[in-house]
Write a protein that holds these residues in place. Structure first.
Motif, short mmCIF file in Angstrom:
data_model
loop_
_atom_site.label_atom_id
_atom_site.label_comp_id
_atom_site.label_asym_id
_atom_site.label_seq_id
_atom_site.Cartn_x
_atom_site.Cartn_y
_atom_site.Cartn_z
N PRO A 55 0.82 -1.20 0.00
CA PRO A 55 0.00 0.00 0.00
C PRO A 55 0.86 1.26 0.00
N THR A 57 1.37 5.41 0.23
CA THR A 57 0.73 6.57 0.86
C THR A 57 1.31 7.88 0.34
N VAL A 65 -6.27 7.67 4.65
CA VAL A 65 -6.23 6.39 3.96
C VAL A 65 -7.13 5.40 4.69
N GLU A 67 -7.52 1.60 4.90
CA GLU A 67 -6.92 0.33 4.55
C GLU A 67 -7.95 -0.78 4.64
N TYR A 69 -8.27 -4.86 4.33
CA TYR A 69 -7.55 -6.13 4.29
C TYR A 69 -8.47 -7.25 3.78
N THR A 104 -7.47 1.76 0.03
CA THR A 104 -6.31 0.93 -0.26
C THR A 104 -6.55 -0.52 0.08
N ILE A 106 -5.58 -4.29 0.61
CA ILE A 106 -4.32 -4.94 0.99
C ILE A 106 -4.54 -6.45 1.09
#
Length: 457
Positions: A55, A57, A65, A67, A69, A104, A106
């Motif tokens: 990821p 930044t 952001v 994130e 998962y 983002t 991941i």
């Protein structure tokens, strides 16, 4: 959950095939049937996608952001559905690239440490897909996860959540939404049934009728190396369905198991029904994982394959394989844990996370999940039969399997989703013991009751 046919059907379909312990001795060289996207344990055995970037930044500047998962890390050669899911996630990220929050995705091989370590520290990942694994109760107790129900109700998207709206309701709150369902019925080899003179699935109105058909397969096919079905993991699934064949038994699956439930006549009858079939079927045909019987089933060595709708891709090229529900018109379907949002995010992060929930359960994305991931979508608005007309043979078979389960007279959660994997493991282990010739089923069942009561405290 008891559901009558005349009611509007709610759709169902992996995550996770029960990771149970039992004695298995089926060795096959053929690949197992396709694993649903909601089976992280199976996914974790694959190699991670080496080219997946970490990821970033830097380009986000001062932007926040979010994130996210997930466990879809496999490459194209290993597992195509993972690539499709990453494309879906990236499309959302691209559509919101100009917003105040950078989304983002991941990919990780093992989700458990991501959330368990965070919970232990009194926090929770910004957003995570639990991939069918139950949401840890500690996260709810510590108020680490966000209640999505007010948003769902305000947006009027209750219907597109499907089973999530009822099965994942915890005291009036919804903390997790799974975009696909773990849905299980059975698969039959019609050639084997015909050649042995066994009755067809449309006559299996009771477990007695099913047992009679399996005994016919065993006695008439034994000389040719044909057996009835693969027990072990398949057995605990049949116990699950046998329990749901009565109103009182189905009610036991609506919540945590209790001592009264364990000592009930319904619980005993369901266990002994399957145990007696397993013993006749033989311990040589028992295994920890139902997929161990995929090759035998494809080769015409067994009549029934007790597996989920996702198995459609494993034998769609033959007209001798067909899906069916369990005796008594019962299907198993669990939403399980899915997309989960942390409490305490900024207003902008939470807004984007909720928008992602709406996106993932939309008809557009759900259509891709059905056609390309080949899983049972959570949104019941999709016309699966119509969608299947534009797909290949495996999609048509998947549509038939999903439709049968989604419209079953009784639909209940899997035991591991309702009662926990430790309970499911204990039941499977004892059923495996019962498959041994001469084993005392009454004694084994008494030991199971003691074990389960000790487990629930």
């Amino acid at each position: 959950m008891k559901k009558m046919k005349q009611m509007t059907a709610i759709t169902m379909a992996l995550i996770m095939a029960l990771g149970l312990t039992a004695c298995g001795n089926k060795n096959t060289t053929a690949p197992a049937a396709s694993v649903p996207a909601s089976e992280p344990a199976a996914a974790q055995t694959q190699e991670a996608v080496s080219e997946e970037p970490a990821p970033a930044t830097a380009d986000s500047g001062e932007k926040e952001v979010l994130e996210f998962y997930h466990a879809y890390f496999q490459d194209e050669a290993t597992w195509h559905p993972a690539v499709v899911m990453r494309e879906i996630y990236q499309a959302f990220a691209d559509a919101h690239a100009d917003g105040d929050v950078v989304f983002t995705p991941i990919p990780v091989e093992d989700l458990a440490p991501v959330y368990s370590n965070a919970i232990a520290a009194g926090s929770f990942p910004g957003m995570i897909d639990l991939a069918g694994t139950s949401l840890p109760s500690a996260a709810v107790a510590q108020k680490l996860v966000y209640d999505m129900k007010p948003y769902v109700d305000a947006e009027g998207i209750q219907e597109q959540l499907g089973l999530n709206y009822t099965q994942n309701d915890i005291d009036g709150a919804i903390y997790t939404v799974h975009d696909q369902l773990l849905t299980l019925g059975m698969w039959v080899n019609t050639d084997v049934l015909t050649s042995t003179g066994a009755s067809a699935p449309d006559t299996w109105n009771s477990w007695d009728a099913f047992a009679e058909a399996m005994e016919t397969v065993r006695t008439k096919g034994e000389a040719d190396g044909i057996y009835s079905y693969g027990s072990g993991q398949g057995s605990v699934r049949m116990f699950n369905a046998a329990l749901a064949s009565t109103d009182k038994g189905a009610a036991l699956l609506d919540g945590p198991i209790t001592a009264d439930g364990i000592n009930s006549a319904e619980f005993e009858e369901a266990f002994k029904t399957v145990a007696n079939m397993d013993q006749k079927n033989g311990s040589a045909n028992s295994a920890v994982n139902a997929n161990d019987f995929s090759a035998d089933f494809n080769d015409g060595k067994s009549a029934v394959f007790v597996n989920g709708v996702w198995a459609a891709g494993g034998f769609a090229d033959s007209t001798s394989f067909a899906p069916t529900v369990y005796p008594g018109n019962v299907a198993l379907s669990s939403a399980g844990g899915g997309l989960t949002i942390a409490n305490g995010l900024s207003e902008a992060q939470t807004e984007l996370a909720l928008e992602f929930i709406k996106y993932m359960t939309s008809e557009e994305v759900q259509t891709r999940i059905f056609l390309e991931v080949q899983a049972n979508p959570c949104n019941p608005a999709l016309d699966l039969e119509k969608l299947a007309a534009s797909g290949d043979a495996s999609v048509a078979l998947l549509a038939k399997a999903c439709s049968q389960c989604n419209n079953a007279g009784t639909i209940v959660r899997t035991i591991d989703a309702a009662w926990g994997s430790d309970i499911a493991t204990a039941v499977q282990n004892k059923l495996t013991e019962c498959s041994v010739s001469g084993a005392d089923i009454d004694t084994i069942f008494a030991a199971l009751k003691d074990e389960l009561i000790a487990l629930i405290g």
